[in-house]
Design a protein around this motif. Structure first.
Motif, PDB file in Angstrom:
ATOM      1  N   MET A   1       9.895   3.861  50.354  1.00 36.15           N
ATOM      2  CA  MET A   1       9.940   2.583  51.075  1.00 36.15           C
ATOM      3  C   MET A   1       9.438   1.440  50.190  1.00 36.15           C
ATOM      4  SD  MET A   1      10.997   0.856  53.540  1.00 36.15           S
ATOM      5  CE  MET A   1      11.505   1.969  54.815  1.00 36.15           C
ATOM      6  N   ALA A   2       8.439   1.694  49.361  1.00 39.57           N
ATOM      7  CA  ALA A   2       7.963   0.657  48.440  1.00 39.57           C
ATOM      8  C   ALA A   2       9.081   0.268  47.472  1.00 39.57           C
ATOM      9  CB  ALA A   2       6.732   1.145  47.683  1.00 39.57           C
ATOM     10  N   LYS A   3       9.818   1.255  46.986  1.00 44.17           N
ATOM     11  CA  LYS A   3      10.933   0.987  46.077  1.00 44.17           C
ATOM     12  C   LYS A   3      12.077   0.280  46.822  1.00 44.17           C
ATOM     13  CE  LYS A   3      11.038   2.535  42.352  1.00 44.17           C
ATOM     14  NZ  LYS A   3      10.604   2.047  41.043  1.00 44.17           N
ATOM     15  N   ALA A   4      12.293   0.647  48.087  1.00 42.54           N
ATOM     16  CA  ALA A   4      13.322  -0.026  48.898  1.00 42.54           C
ATOM     17  C   ALA A   4      12.958  -1.498  49.100  1.00 42.54           C
ATOM     18  CB  ALA A   4      13.486   0.683  50.240  1.00 42.54           C
ATOM     19  N   LYS A   5      11.683  -1.785  49.305  1.00 41.52           N
ATOM     20  CA  LYS A   5      11.239  -3.185  49.438  1.00 41.52           C
ATOM     21  C   LYS A   5      11.479  -3.940  48.142  1.00 41.52           C
ATOM     22  CE  LYS A   5       7.832  -2.452  53.043  1.00 41.52           C
ATOM     23  NZ  LYS A   5       6.418  -2.374  53.397  1.00 41.52           N
ATOM     24  N   GLN A   6      11.207  -3.291  47.029  1.00 40.46           N
ATOM     25  CA  GLN A   6      11.457  -3.912  45.727  1.00 40.46           C
ATOM     26  C   GLN A   6      12.947  -4.199  45.548  1.00 40.46           C
ATOM     27  OE1 GLN A   6      10.018  -1.561  42.447  1.00 40.46           O
ATOM     28  NE2 GLN A   6      10.553  -3.100  40.937  1.00 40.46           N
ATOM     29  N   LEU A   7      13.784  -3.250  45.957  1.00 41.27           N
ATOM     30  CA  LEU A   7      15.232  -3.459  45.883  1.00 41.27           C
ATOM     31  C   LEU A   7      15.639  -4.651  46.746  1.00 41.27           C
ATOM     32  CD1 LEU A   7      18.161  -2.697  45.114  1.00 41.27           C
ATOM     33  CD2 LEU A   7      18.124  -1.092  47.050  1.00 41.27           C
ATOM     34  N   SER A   8      15.150  -4.695  47.971  1.00 44.39           N
ATOM     35  CA  SER A   8      15.488  -5.790  48.875  1.00 44.39           C
ATOM     36  C   SER A   8      15.068  -7.139  48.287  1.00 44.39           C
ATOM     37  CB  SER A   8      14.821  -5.573  50.236  1.00 44.39           C
ATOM     38  OG  SER A   8      15.102  -6.646  51.095  1.00 44.39           O
ATOM     39  N   GLU A   9      13.879  -7.197  47.743  1.00 42.56           N
ATOM     40  CA  GLU A   9      13.399  -8.454  47.142  1.00 42.56           C
ATOM     41  C   GLU A   9      14.263  -8.853  45.947  1.00 42.56           C
ATOM     42  OE1 GLU A   9       9.318  -7.577  46.256  1.00 42.56           O
ATOM     43  OE2 GLU A   9       8.742  -7.626  48.388  1.00 42.56           O
ATOM     44  N   THR A  10      14.636  -7.886  45.137  1.00 38.82           N
ATOM     45  CA  THR A  10      15.465  -8.166  43.961  1.00 38.82           C
ATOM     46  C   THR A  10      16.858  -8.629  44.385  1.00 38.82           C
ATOM     47  OG1 THR A  10      14.222  -6.517  42.692  1.00 38.82           O
ATOM     48  CG2 THR A  10      16.355  -7.181  41.803  1.00 38.82           C
ATOM     49  N   VAL A  11      17.426  -7.966  45.381  1.00 41.58           N
ATOM     50  CA  VAL A  11      18.747  -8.367  45.888  1.00 41.58           C
ATOM     51  C   VAL A  11      18.672  -9.779  46.461  1.00 41.58           C
ATOM     52  CG1 VAL A  11      20.464  -7.924  47.701  1.00 41.58           C
ATOM     53  CG2 VAL A  11      19.624  -6.033  46.295  1.00 41.58           C
ATOM     54  N   HIS A  12      17.690 -10.054  47.302  1.00 44.06           N
ATOM     55  CA  HIS A  12      17.563 -11.384  47.906  1.00 44.06           C
ATOM     56  C   HIS A  12      17.365 -12.467  46.840  1.00 44.06           C
ATOM     57  CE1 HIS A  12      17.183  -9.326  51.771  1.00 44.06           C
ATOM     58  NE2 HIS A  12      17.430 -10.493  52.314  1.00 44.06           N
ATOM     59  N   HIS A  13      16.547 -12.181  45.850  1.00 44.25           N
ATOM     60  CA  HIS A  13      16.336 -13.138  44.755  1.00 44.25           C
ATOM     61  C   HIS A  13      17.663 -13.420  44.039  1.00 44.25           C
ATOM     62  CE1 HIS A  13      14.857 -14.910  41.012  1.00 44.25           C
ATOM     63  NE2 HIS A  13      15.628 -14.029  40.400  1.00 44.25           N
ATOM     64  N   HIS A  14      18.373 -12.361  43.702  1.00 43.08           N
ATOM     65  CA  HIS A  14      19.638 -12.508  42.982  1.00 43.08           C
ATOM     66  C   HIS A  14      20.648 -13.319  43.797  1.00 43.08           C
ATOM     67  CE1 HIS A  14      23.110 -11.604  40.533  1.00 43.08           C
ATOM     68  NE2 HIS A  14      23.721 -11.096  41.592  1.00 43.08           N
ATOM     69  N   LEU A  15      20.767 -13.015  45.078  1.00 42.34           N
ATOM     70  CA  LEU A  15      21.740 -13.729  45.916  1.00 42.34           C
ATOM     71  C   LEU A  15      21.380 -15.205  46.036  1.00 42.34           C
ATOM     72  CD1 LEU A  15      22.292 -11.081  48.747  1.00 42.34           C
ATOM     73  CD2 LEU A  15      23.606 -11.402  46.637  1.00 42.34           C
TER      74      LEU A  15
END
Length: 152
Positions: A97-111
Protein backbone atom coordinates in the motif's frame (compact mmCIF):
# COMPACT_ATOMS: atom_id res chain seq x y z
CA UNK A 1 -15.45 20.85 -33.35
CA UNK A 2 -13.48 17.62 -33.93
CA UNK A 3 -11.82 15.83 -31.04
CA UNK A 4 -8.18 16.70 -30.47
CA UNK A 5 -5.40 14.56 -29.10
CA UNK A 6 -5.66 16.49 -25.84
CA UNK A 7 -9.32 15.53 -25.40
CA UNK A 8 -8.43 11.85 -25.78
CA UNK A 9 -5.46 12.14 -23.41
CA UNK A 10 -7.50 13.93 -20.73
CA UNK A 11 -10.09 11.14 -20.87
CA UNK A 12 -7.38 8.57 -20.12
CA UNK A 13 -5.93 10.83 -17.43
CA UNK A 14 -9.29 10.90 -15.66
CA UNK A 15 -9.49 7.09 -15.80
CA UNK A 16 -6.03 6.90 -14.27
CA UNK A 17 -6.93 9.31 -11.47
CA UNK A 18 -10.12 7.42 -10.70
CA UNK A 19 -8.36 4.04 -10.66
CA UNK A 20 -5.65 5.40 -8.35
CA UNK A 21 -8.26 6.73 -5.91
CA UNK A 22 -10.18 3.45 -5.91
CA UNK A 23 -7.01 1.40 -5.49
CA UNK A 24 -5.93 3.41 -2.44
CA UNK A 25 -9.36 2.82 -0.85
CA UNK A 26 -9.36 -0.92 -1.58
CA UNK A 27 -9.31 -3.49 1.19
CA UNK A 28 -6.29 -5.72 1.81
CA UNK A 29 -6.76 -9.38 0.89
CA UNK A 30 -9.52 -8.47 -1.56
CA UNK A 31 -10.01 -9.60 -5.12
CA UNK A 32 -11.15 -6.02 -5.85
CA UNK A 33 -7.68 -4.67 -4.99
CA UNK A 34 -6.06 -7.02 -7.49
CA UNK A 35 -8.70 -6.19 -10.11
CA UNK A 36 -8.18 -2.43 -9.64
CA UNK A 37 -4.42 -2.77 -9.80
CA UNK A 38 -4.70 -4.83 -12.98
CA UNK A 39 -7.01 -2.24 -14.55
CA UNK A 40 -4.65 0.59 -13.55
CA UNK A 41 -1.57 -1.28 -14.78
CA UNK A 42 -3.19 -1.93 -18.16
CA UNK A 43 -4.53 1.63 -18.50
CA UNK A 44 -1.13 3.10 -17.68
CA UNK A 45 0.70 0.82 -20.13
CA UNK A 46 -1.76 1.36 -23.00
CA UNK A 47 -1.82 5.11 -22.39
CA UNK A 48 1.96 5.42 -22.16
CA UNK A 49 2.59 3.46 -25.35
CA UNK A 50 0.04 5.38 -27.41
CA UNK A 51 1.02 8.74 -25.91
CA UNK A 52 4.71 8.17 -26.55
CA UNK A 53 3.99 7.24 -30.16
CA UNK A 54 1.48 9.95 -31.00
CA UNK A 55 2.42 12.88 -28.76
CA UNK A 56 5.99 12.59 -27.55
CA UNK A 57 7.54 11.28 -30.78
CA UNK A 58 6.15 14.11 -32.94
CA UNK A 59 7.20 16.69 -30.34
CA UNK A 60 10.72 15.25 -30.16
CA UNK A 61 11.10 16.33 -33.79
CA UNK A 62 11.05 19.98 -32.66
CA UNK A 63 13.95 21.55 -30.79
CA UNK A 64 11.46 23.36 -28.55
CA UNK A 65 9.92 20.04 -27.51
CA UNK A 66 13.07 18.07 -26.65
CA UNK A 67 13.39 18.87 -22.93
CA UNK A 68 9.69 18.51 -22.16
CA UNK A 69 9.46 15.19 -24.04
CA UNK A 70 12.54 13.77 -22.37
CA UNK A 71 11.22 14.74 -18.94
CA UNK A 72 7.83 13.17 -19.63
CA UNK A 73 9.46 9.96 -20.89
CA UNK A 74 11.55 9.82 -17.72
CA UNK A 75 8.39 10.08 -15.62
CA UNK A 76 6.79 7.25 -17.62
CA UNK A 77 9.84 5.14 -16.79
CA UNK A 78 9.45 5.94 -13.07
CA UNK A 79 5.79 4.90 -13.21
CA UNK A 80 6.72 1.66 -15.00
CA UNK A 81 9.26 0.82 -12.27
CA UNK A 82 6.69 1.39 -9.51
CA UNK A 83 4.15 -0.82 -11.31
CA UNK A 84 6.78 -3.52 -11.68
CA UNK A 85 7.58 -3.32 -7.95
CA UNK A 86 3.88 -3.63 -7.11
CA UNK A 87 3.53 -6.70 -9.31
CA UNK A 88 6.21 -8.53 -7.34
CA UNK A 89 5.09 -7.54 -3.82
CA UNK A 90 2.37 -9.18 -1.71
CA UNK A 91 -0.84 -7.19 -2.40
CA UNK A 92 -2.09 -7.50 1.17
CA UNK A 93 0.92 -6.05 2.99
CA UNK A 94 1.60 -2.53 4.25
CA UNK A 95 4.61 -2.23 2.01
CA UNK A 96 2.40 -2.78 -1.00
CA UNK A 97 0.00 0.00 0.00
CA UNK A 98 2.90 2.39 0.67
CA UNK A 99 4.22 1.65 -2.82
CA UNK A 100 0.70 2.07 -4.27
CA UNK A 101 0.50 5.52 -2.64
CA UNK A 102 3.85 6.39 -4.18
CA UNK A 103 2.56 5.25 -7.57
CA UNK A 104 -0.60 7.34 -7.18
CA UNK A 105 1.41 10.42 -6.22
CA UNK A 106 3.78 9.93 -9.15
CA UNK A 107 0.91 9.44 -11.60
CA UNK A 108 -0.95 12.51 -10.29
CA UNK A 109 2.22 14.62 -10.46
CA UNK A 110 2.91 13.50 -14.02
CA UNK A 111 -0.65 14.16 -15.20
CA UNK A 112 -0.72 17.63 -13.60
CA UNK A 113 2.62 18.55 -15.12
CA UNK A 114 1.62 17.20 -18.51
CA UNK A 115 -1.72 19.04 -18.57
CA UNK A 116 -0.31 22.32 -17.25
CA UNK A 117 2.97 22.50 -19.14
CA UNK A 118 3.52 19.83 -21.77
CA UNK A 119 0.15 20.32 -23.46
CA UNK A 120 0.90 24.03 -23.84
CA UNK A 121 4.36 23.43 -25.33
CA UNK A 122 3.14 20.73 -27.70
CA UNK A 123 0.00 22.69 -28.58
CA UNK A 124 2.19 25.38 -30.11
CA UNK A 125 4.17 22.84 -32.14
CA UNK A 126 1.33 20.78 -33.61
CA UNK A 127 -1.13 22.05 -36.21
CA UNK A 128 -4.88 21.73 -35.68
CA UNK A 129 -4.96 19.03 -38.37
CA UNK A 130 -2.23 17.08 -36.59
CA UNK A 131 -4.06 17.34 -33.27
CA UNK A 132 -7.18 15.81 -34.84
CA UNK A 133 -5.34 13.10 -36.78
CA UNK A 134 -3.21 12.18 -33.77
CA UNK A 135 -6.35 11.83 -31.63
CA UNK A 136 -7.68 9.11 -33.93
CA UNK A 137 -4.33 7.35 -34.08
CA UNK A 138 -3.90 7.58 -30.29
CA UNK A 139 -7.38 6.10 -29.65
CA UNK A 140 -6.80 3.21 -32.10
CA UNK A 141 -3.42 2.38 -30.62
CA UNK A 142 -4.66 2.71 -27.02
CA UNK A 143 -7.52 0.29 -27.74
CA UNK A 144 -5.19 -2.15 -29.50
CA UNK A 145 -2.68 -2.05 -26.64
CA UNK A 146 -5.39 -2.46 -24.01
CA UNK A 147 -6.77 -5.52 -25.82
CA UNK A 148 -3.30 -7.02 -26.18
CA UNK A 149 -2.47 -6.46 -22.51
CA UNK A 150 -5.78 -7.91 -21.28
CA UNK A 151 -5.24 -11.04 -23.37
CA UNK A 152 -1.67 -11.51 -22.09
Amino acid sequence: MPETLYDALRESHERQRSLCRKLLRSQPHSARRIELFTDLRIELAAHEAAEERFLYAPILMHDAGLDASRHALHEHHQIDELVEDLQTTDHSGRGWMAKAKQLSETVHHHLREEERAFFQVSGKLLTDTQKTQLARRYRRDHARMEKTLREA
